[in-house]
Design a protein around this motif. Structure first.
Motif, PDB file in Angstrom:
ATOM      1  N   ASP A  16       0.794  -1.232   0.000  1.00 12.13           N
ATOM      2  CA  ASP A  16       0.000   0.000   0.000  1.00 12.13           C
ATOM      3  C   ASP A  16       0.825   1.279   0.000  1.00 12.13           C
ATOM      4  OD1 ASP A  16      -2.343  -1.476   0.117  1.00 12.13           O
ATOM      5  OD2 ASP A  16      -2.344  -1.493   2.308  1.00 12.13           O
ATOM      6  N   ILE A  17       2.086   1.178   0.322  1.00 12.65           N
ATOM      7  CA  ILE A  17       2.886   2.383   0.515  1.00 12.65           C
ATOM      8  C   ILE A  17       3.064   3.137  -0.798  1.00 12.65           C
ATOM      9  CG2 ILE A  17       5.180   1.411   0.157  1.00 12.65           C
ATOM     10  CD1 ILE A  17       5.996   2.971   2.724  1.00 12.65           C
ATOM     11  N   ASN A  77      -1.741   4.612   8.984  1.00 10.60           N
ATOM     12  CA  ASN A  77      -3.049   4.793   8.359  1.00 10.60           C
ATOM     13  C   ASN A  77      -3.552   6.224   8.545  1.00 10.60           C
ATOM     14  OD1 ASN A  77      -5.095   3.374   6.848  1.00 10.60           O
ATOM     15  ND2 ASN A  77      -6.408   3.759   8.607  1.00 10.60           N
ATOM     16  N   GLN A  78      -3.387   6.783   9.743  1.00  4.00           N
ATOM     17  CA  GLN A  78      -3.797   8.168   9.992  1.00  4.00           C
ATOM     18  C   GLN A  78      -3.003   9.138   9.118  1.00  4.00           C
ATOM     19  OE1 GLN A  78      -3.193   8.232  14.274  1.00  4.00           O
ATOM     20  NE2 GLN A  78      -5.403   8.352  14.620  1.00  4.00           N
ATOM     21  N   MET A  79      -1.706   8.893   9.011  1.00  5.68           N
ATOM     22  CA  MET A  79      -0.866   9.742   8.174  1.00  5.68           C
ATOM     23  C   MET A  79      -1.325   9.663   6.716  1.00  5.68           C
ATOM     24  SD  MET A  79       3.229   9.444   7.484  1.00  5.68           S
ATOM     25  CE  MET A  79       3.017   7.876   6.651  1.00  5.68           C
ATOM     26  N   LYS A  80      -1.625   8.469   6.263  1.00  9.26           N
ATOM     27  CA  LYS A  80      -2.059   8.273   4.876  1.00  9.26           C
ATOM     28  C   LYS A  80      -3.387   8.992   4.621  1.00  9.26           C
ATOM     29  CE  LYS A  80      -2.285   4.677   1.381  1.00  9.26           C
ATOM     30  NZ  LYS A  80      -1.039   4.820   0.648  1.00  9.26           N
ATOM     31  N   VAL A  81      -4.348   8.871   5.548  1.00  8.01           N
ATOM     32  CA  VAL A  81      -5.638   9.544   5.395  1.00  8.01           C
ATOM     33  C   VAL A  81      -5.449  11.058   5.359  1.00  8.01           C
ATOM     34  CG1 VAL A  81      -7.840  10.048   6.559  1.00  8.01           C
ATOM     35  CG2 VAL A  81      -7.060   7.688   6.339  1.00  8.01           C
ATOM     36  N   ASN A  82      -4.622  11.590   6.237  1.00  4.41           N
ATOM     37  CA  ASN A  82      -4.371  13.039   6.246  1.00  4.41           C
ATOM     38  C   ASN A  82      -3.769  13.511   4.931  1.00  4.41           C
ATOM     39  OD1 ASN A  82      -5.403  13.379   8.829  1.00  4.41           O
ATOM     40  ND2 ASN A  82      -3.413  13.184   9.806  1.00  4.41           N
ATOM     41  N   ASN A  83      -2.840  12.750   4.404  1.00  8.55           N
ATOM     42  CA  ASN A  83      -2.228  13.135   3.128  1.00  8.55           C
ATOM     43  C   ASN A  83      -3.219  13.007   1.968  1.00  8.55           C
ATOM     44  OD1 ASN A  83       0.247  13.872   4.210  1.00  8.55           O
ATOM     45  ND2 ASN A  83       1.077  11.825   4.031  1.00  8.55           N
ATOM     46  N   LEU A  84      -4.099  12.016   2.035  1.00  2.54           N
ATOM     47  CA  LEU A  84      -5.131  11.873   0.998  1.00  2.54           C
ATOM     48  C   LEU A  84      -6.115  13.042   1.051  1.00  2.54           C
ATOM     49  CD1 LEU A  84      -5.720   8.037   1.263  1.00  2.54           C
ATOM     50  CD2 LEU A  84      -4.760   9.241  -0.712  1.00  2.54           C
ATOM     51  N   LYS A  85      -6.441  13.503   2.247  1.00  2.00           N
ATOM     52  CA  LYS A  85      -7.323  14.663   2.384  1.00  2.00           C
ATOM     53  C   LYS A  85      -6.679  15.894   1.739  1.00  2.00           C
ATOM     54  CE  LYS A  85      -9.657  13.351   6.677  1.00  2.00           C
ATOM     55  NZ  LYS A  85      -9.817  13.682   8.117  1.00  2.00           N
ATOM     56  N   LYS A  86      -5.395  16.074   1.979  1.00  2.00           N
ATOM     57  CA  LYS A  86      -4.680  17.203   1.371  1.00  2.00           C
ATOM     58  C   LYS A  86      -4.688  17.090  -0.149  1.00  2.00           C
ATOM     59  CE  LYS A  86      -1.611  17.939   5.285  1.00  2.00           C
ATOM     60  NZ  LYS A  86      -0.238  17.831   5.798  1.00  2.00           N
ATOM     61  N   LYS A  87      -4.469  15.890  -0.636  1.00  2.00           N
ATOM     62  CA  LYS A  87      -4.470  15.674  -2.091  1.00  2.00           C
ATOM     63  C   LYS A  87      -5.845  15.971  -2.670  1.00  2.00           C
ATOM     64  CE  LYS A  87      -2.967  12.711  -5.728  1.00  2.00           C
ATOM     65  NZ  LYS A  87      -1.830  13.263  -6.382  1.00  2.00           N
ATOM     66  N   GLN A  88      -6.908  15.596  -1.962  1.00  5.95           N
ATOM     67  CA  GLN A  88      -8.255  15.884  -2.429  1.00  5.95           C
ATOM     68  C   GLN A  88      -8.502  17.392  -2.505  1.00  5.95           C
ATOM     69  OE1 GLN A  88     -10.427  13.331   0.390  1.00  5.95           O
ATOM     70  NE2 GLN A  88     -11.377  12.366  -1.397  1.00  5.95           N
ATOM     71  N   VAL A 117      -8.446   8.726  -5.589  1.00  2.00           N
ATOM     72  CA  VAL A 117      -7.970   9.143  -4.270  1.00  2.00           C
ATOM     73  C   VAL A 117      -9.079   8.955  -3.232  1.00  2.00           C
ATOM     74  CG1 VAL A 117      -7.184  11.139  -2.915  1.00  2.00           C
ATOM     75  CG2 VAL A 117      -6.209  10.712  -5.177  1.00  2.00           C
ATOM     76  N   SER A 118     -10.300   9.281  -3.596  1.00  2.00           N
ATOM     77  CA  SER A 118     -11.435   9.121  -2.680  1.00  2.00           C
ATOM     78  C   SER A 118     -11.627   7.659  -2.297  1.00  2.00           C
ATOM     79  CB  SER A 118     -12.716   9.662  -3.317  1.00  2.00           C
ATOM     80  OG  SER A 118     -12.624  11.052  -3.514  1.00  2.00           O
ATOM     81  N   LYS A 119     -11.475   6.776  -3.267  1.00  2.00           N
ATOM     82  CA  LYS A 119     -11.624   5.340  -3.006  1.00  2.00           C
ATOM     83  C   LYS A 119     -10.554   4.854  -2.032  1.00  2.00           C
ATOM     84  CE  LYS A 119     -11.670   0.840  -5.236  1.00  2.00           C
ATOM     85  NZ  LYS A 119     -11.407   0.083  -6.431  1.00  2.00           N
ATOM     86  N   ILE A 120      -9.325   5.275  -2.254  1.00  2.00           N
ATOM     87  CA  ILE A 120      -8.230   4.888  -1.361  1.00  2.00           C
ATOM     88  C   ILE A 120      -8.491   5.427   0.045  1.00  2.00           C
ATOM     89  CG2 ILE A 120      -5.770   5.149  -0.867  1.00  2.00           C
ATOM     90  CD1 ILE A 120      -5.352   5.288  -3.948  1.00  2.00           C
ATOM     91  N   ARG A 121      -8.935   6.678   0.116  1.00  2.00           N
ATOM     92  CA  ARG A 121      -9.212   7.285   1.423  1.00  2.00           C
ATOM     93  C   ARG A 121     -10.299   6.508   2.159  1.00  2.00           C
ATOM     94  NH1 ARG A 121     -11.608  13.330   2.583  1.00  2.00           N
ATOM     95  NH2 ARG A 121     -12.135  12.924   4.749  1.00  2.00           N
ATOM     96  N   MET A 122     -11.363   6.146   1.460  1.00  2.00           N
ATOM     97  CA  MET A 122     -12.449   5.387   2.094  1.00  2.00           C
ATOM     98  C   MET A 122     -11.941   4.046   2.614  1.00  2.00           C
ATOM     99  SD  MET A 122     -15.763   6.288  -0.329  1.00  2.00           S
ATOM    100  CE  MET A 122     -16.276   4.627  -0.240  1.00  2.00           C
ATOM    101  N   GLU A 123     -11.075   3.389   1.852  1.00  2.00           N
ATOM    102  CA  GLU A 123     -10.513   2.112   2.282  1.00  2.00           C
ATOM    103  C   GLU A 123      -9.661   2.298   3.538  1.00  2.00           C
ATOM    104  OE1 GLU A 123      -8.401   0.782  -1.178  1.00  2.00           O
ATOM    105  OE2 GLU A 123     -10.229   0.238  -2.233  1.00  2.00           O
ATOM    106  N   CYS A 124      -8.879   3.361   3.563  1.00  2.00           N
ATOM    107  CA  CYS A 124      -8.016   3.639   4.723  1.00  2.00           C
ATOM    108  C   CYS A 124      -8.849   3.992   5.953  1.00  2.00           C
ATOM    109  CB  CYS A 124      -7.057   4.776   4.419  1.00  2.00           C
ATOM    110  SG  CYS A 124      -5.753   4.343   3.260  1.00  2.00           S
TER     111      CYS A 124
END
Length: 127
Positions: A16-17, A77-88, A117-124
């Protein structure tokens, strides 16, 4: 630090990384080295990474391997979600610009990327 110290953690996130998971260039480089090449090589290059390794080793002594693994996975996982939010947010701005300029091809690509990105965020967020 977790990538260099805890093999189970490294194996758990290896598929996933993404380099976008790490904002700090120094940490990103060490993480990618740990995942892609040699887990011990990244620790030799950076004081920041050495500090992370020390912290993880300290937590390992205090918490034990199983609890530490759970905490590492949760933190990642929290770090990944935060970065996905920024990307969104960035993508939303780009979508608005593309709409304003009637750039249909760009708009289509940005919408597809936003959906990905939204799909990945939802999975995370389910983890």
């Amino acid at each position: 630090g977790g990538l260099l110290v805890n093999q189970k953690f490294r194996q758990s996130i290896q598929a996933d990384i993404d380099e976008g998971d790490f904002e700090n260039l120094e940490i990103r480089q060490a993480a990618l080295i740990a995942i892609l090449e040699n887990p011990n090589q990244g620790a030799q290059e950076s004081a920041l990474v050495k500090e992370g390794v020390f912290m993880v080793e300290s937590f390992l002594e205090q918490l034990g391997e199983e609890v530490l693994l759970k905490r590492l996975l949760k933190s990642y996982n929290q770090m990944k979600v935060n970065n996905l939010k920024k990307k969104q947010k960035v993508l939303q701005n780009e979508l608005s610009r593309a709409e304003a300029l009637s750039e249909k091809e760009s708009l289509r690509k940005l919408q597809a990327e936003f959906a990905r990105v939204s799909k990945i965020r939802m999975e995370c967020e389910r983890k």
